[in-house]
Design a protein around this motif. Sequence first.
Motif, PDB file in Angstrom:
ATOM      1  N   ALA A   1       0.834  -1.206   0.000  1.00 41.56           N
ATOM      2  CA  ALA A   1       0.000   0.000   0.000  1.00 41.56           C
ATOM      3  C   ALA A   1       0.865   1.251   0.000  1.00 41.56           C
ATOM      4  CB  ALA A   1      -0.929  -0.004   1.206  1.00 41.56           C
ATOM      5  N   TYR A   2       1.972   1.206   0.733  1.00 41.71           N
ATOM      6  CA  TYR A   2       2.894   2.349   0.768  1.00 41.71           C
ATOM      7  C   TYR A   2       3.484   2.609  -0.615  1.00 41.71           C
ATOM      8  CZ  TYR A   2       7.247   4.889   1.486  1.00 41.71           C
ATOM      9  OH  TYR A   2       8.280   5.786   1.384  1.00 41.71           O
ATOM     10  N   ARG A   3       3.905   1.533  -1.311  1.00 38.83           N
ATOM     11  CA  ARG A   3       4.493   1.710  -2.633  1.00 38.83           C
ATOM     12  C   ARG A   3       3.467   2.312  -3.602  1.00 38.83           C
ATOM     13  NH1 ARG A   3       9.324   2.388  -1.952  1.00 38.83           N
ATOM     14  NH2 ARG A   3       9.136   2.820  -4.174  1.00 38.83           N
ATOM     15  N   GLU A   4       2.213   1.852  -3.507  1.00 38.84           N
ATOM     16  CA  GLU A   4       1.167   2.415  -4.361  1.00 38.84           C
ATOM     17  C   GLU A   4       0.941   3.895  -4.053  1.00 38.84           C
ATOM     18  OE1 GLU A   4      -2.271   0.057  -3.770  1.00 38.84           O
ATOM     19  OE2 GLU A   4      -1.378  -1.793  -4.565  1.00 38.84           O
ATOM     20  N   PHE A   5       0.965   4.231  -2.774  1.00 38.35           N
ATOM     21  CA  PHE A   5       0.802   5.623  -2.362  1.00 38.35           C
ATOM     22  C   PHE A   5       1.946   6.484  -2.893  1.00 38.35           C
ATOM     23  CE2 PHE A   5       2.159   8.578   1.141  1.00 38.35           C
ATOM     24  CZ  PHE A   5       1.304   9.614   0.802  1.00 38.35           C
ATOM     25  N   ILE A   6       3.169   5.976  -2.818  1.00 39.11           N
ATOM     26  CA  ILE A   6       4.330   6.714  -3.320  1.00 39.11           C
ATOM     27  C   ILE A   6       4.210   6.935  -4.825  1.00 39.11           C
ATOM     28  CG2 ILE A   6       6.807   6.507  -3.790  1.00 39.11           C
ATOM     29  CD1 ILE A   6       6.215   7.485  -1.010  1.00 39.11           C
ATOM     30  N   ASP A   7       3.773   5.911  -5.539  1.00 40.42           N
ATOM     31  CA  ASP A   7       3.590   6.063  -6.992  1.00 40.42           C
ATOM     32  C   ASP A   7       2.575   7.163  -7.299  1.00 40.42           C
ATOM     33  OD1 ASP A   7       5.401   4.080  -7.514  1.00 40.42           O
ATOM     34  OD2 ASP A   7       3.897   2.496  -7.718  1.00 40.42           O
ATOM     35  N   PHE A   8       1.492   7.191  -6.517  1.00 38.04           N
ATOM     36  CA  PHE A   8       0.495   8.246  -6.711  1.00 38.04           C
ATOM     37  C   PHE A   8       1.107   9.624  -6.439  1.00 38.04           C
ATOM     38  CE2 PHE A   8      -2.024  11.161  -4.105  1.00 38.04           C
ATOM     39  CZ  PHE A   8      -2.916  11.626  -5.060  1.00 38.04           C
ATOM     40  N   ALA A   9       1.838   9.744  -5.334  1.00 38.54           N
ATOM     41  CA  ALA A   9       2.411  11.036  -4.965  1.00 38.54           C
ATOM     42  C   ALA A   9       3.365  11.547  -6.035  1.00 38.54           C
ATOM     43  CB  ALA A   9       3.127  10.924  -3.618  1.00 38.54           C
ATOM     44  N   LYS A  10       4.169  10.667  -6.590  1.00 42.15           N
ATOM     45  CA  LYS A  10       5.150  11.080  -7.586  1.00 42.15           C
ATOM     46  C   LYS A  10       4.500  11.430  -8.927  1.00 42.15           C
ATOM     47  CE  LYS A  10       9.022   8.651  -7.622  1.00 42.15           C
ATOM     48  NZ  LYS A  10       9.941   7.487  -7.591  1.00 42.15           N
ATOM     49  N   GLN A  11       3.408  10.748  -9.253  1.00 47.56           N
ATOM     50  CA  GLN A  11       2.770  10.961 -10.547  1.00 47.56           C
ATOM     51  C   GLN A  11       1.726  12.078 -10.535  1.00 47.56           C
ATOM     52  OE1 GLN A  11       1.171   7.157 -11.673  1.00 47.56           O
ATOM     53  NE2 GLN A  11       3.161   6.121 -11.533  1.00 47.56           N
ATOM     54  N   SER A  12       1.086  12.290  -9.375  1.00 50.57           N
ATOM     55  CA  SER A  12      -0.076  13.190  -9.349  1.00 50.57           C
ATOM     56  C   SER A  12       0.112  14.449  -8.518  1.00 50.57           C
ATOM     57  CB  SER A  12      -1.304  12.418  -8.829  1.00 50.57           C
ATOM     58  OG  SER A  12      -1.544  11.263  -9.594  1.00 50.57           O
ATOM     59  N   THR A  13       1.281  14.619  -7.911  1.00 50.45           N
ATOM     60  CA  THR A  13       1.528  15.831  -7.124  1.00 50.45           C
ATOM     61  C   THR A  13       2.854  16.440  -7.551  1.00 50.45           C
ATOM     62  OG1 THR A  13       2.714  14.733  -5.300  1.00 50.45           O
ATOM     63  CG2 THR A  13       0.302  14.783  -5.174  1.00 50.45           C
ATOM     64  N   ALA A  14       3.049  17.698  -7.202  1.00 47.44           N
ATOM     65  CA  ALA A  14       4.275  18.407  -7.589  1.00 47.44           C
ATOM     66  C   ALA A  14       5.321  18.312  -6.481  1.00 47.44           C
ATOM     67  CB  ALA A  14       3.957  19.868  -7.877  1.00 47.44           C
ATOM     68  N   GLU A  15       6.584  18.397  -6.873  1.00 45.26           N
ATOM     69  CA  GLU A  15       7.681  18.224  -5.917  1.00 45.26           C
ATOM     70  C   GLU A  15       7.646  19.261  -4.796  1.00 45.26           C
ATOM     71  OE1 GLU A  15      12.514  18.451  -6.042  1.00 45.26           O
ATOM     72  OE2 GLU A  15      11.523  17.159  -7.524  1.00 45.26           O
ATOM     73  N   GLY A  16       7.196  20.445  -5.063  1.00 42.86           N
ATOM     74  CA  GLY A  16       7.197  21.486  -4.039  1.00 42.86           C
ATOM     75  C   GLY A  16       6.055  21.392  -3.048  1.00 42.86           C
ATOM     76  N   GLU A  17       5.110  20.484  -3.271  1.00 37.10           N
ATOM     77  CA  GLU A  17       3.941  20.394  -2.408  1.00 37.10           C
ATOM     78  C   GLU A  17       4.250  19.617  -1.130  1.00 37.10           C
ATOM     79  OE1 GLU A  17       0.108  20.745  -5.242  1.00 37.10           O
ATOM     80  OE2 GLU A  17       1.237  18.868  -5.499  1.00 37.10           O
TER      81      GLU A  17
END
Length: 452
Positions: free
Chosen positions: A338-354
């Motif tokens: 679940a953590y890996r899936e969450f990380i994939d979402f964060a990297k693909q759908s959010t910006a680095e500065g957020e």
Amino acid sequence: MARHFLDNSWLADSFSLQQWPGTNFIYWFIAGVGLKFLSFGQLAFWTRLINYLLYAFPLERIFRKLNIPLLPALLLLQVFFLKQEYLAGEWIWKGFEGKTLAYLFIFWSIDSVLDSRYYKAAVLAALATYCHVLVGGWYFAGVGLFLLFQRTPFKSLVLIAATYTAIAAPFVGYLALNLFGGESVQSDPPADWIYVFYRNLHHLVPTMKDHFWEHEWPFVAIIVISLILLYRPVLKDERGIKISRLVVAFNVLLIGGLILTYVDSKGTFLKFYVLRMSSLALFFELLWLTMVLRTFVKIPDARKRVALIALAVLLVIAAGAGVNKNIPDWTESKSEAAYREFIDFAKQSTAEGEKFCFIGYNDKNENVRFIHDGNRDRLVSYKMVPEGDVAILEWYNRILQRDALAADPLKFALLSAKYELSYLVSKNRLSTTDYDGELIYENPFYFVYKVP
């Protein structure tokens, strides 16, 4: 933090990463360079493997000089792995940190102590201090007590101490200038109390933990009995006497540390990890016990084969118990997925500065990899405590504000405006009456809400 140390442009505004390297300078440099070429997991694997291999050389010399054969040495290490300390949650072999580099030099220093090469031992202790000032410093304090018990001439004591000081002083001075030369803040509670009694109670004041004496009295009893029985060594050979007195010296440090936990109510001295030598004290105790058993328990030749078989069985049991401790980690594979899936979402759908804020998670099991794996910042990390009074107070205030969200998520609007937060991550789904932010991602362990 190691990555940010070498590349300040990476998450440049992160509060959690704005930390002075201090005693972690060498460790951060090695880890920072490694992260340029390896993933977090790969770095952890290879640094631990190399570190453990390097330990084999001084340990082999120590066992050989104490006439401890291979099988008893392996059994000793397996027993030590089961509980690497008397108390205070200390350890020598676990992950890769600055203190694991320090202990490498310390074992070489112990090898020199057994050869009575005390100046070389002092040099190695000073090098350990550069890797971790508290590990190296407390170790040399224990060696100093040992030398007193050895009735070392006063002139030699002074010269040995001067050798250590001359090498370690520049680094210790650099640390002191930055730690004590900064801005001091009067607060309630004080920064020292926050660091000692709120964040590091298990390491620095274990006597205040629930049921401490109920669970730990056997280990405290061993420490006290050792002081009584070992001052007049049972082992009569030169190196046996040295091990006996090392046991006494390091147990004296522990007794002094335990007493201080009842005296220092503000954490002024406890913040220096007065029980840091708990692991090394137990290691010396096991060395002594192994030597005593080999000296006084004589096994007839006809029974040696049976004894070796029994020893092998004990090794399997000890190793099995150590592996068994990791079973909970294996059963957490669903949460890791679940953590890996969450990380994939964060990297693909959010910006680095957020920036993210996590609520509802157990701080002691906090996943510190999020910042590195996701290339995203977070409001505060419980495990990443900064240095200096001002930074510690800011860290504490952020923790309290974050925890208040668990009872009232509606406060997140004020917090997000204050700290420019973009996402709220909850371990559990929030009802629309609790929080009106948009749920943009979910899995069984992570529910991500966008700031309105």
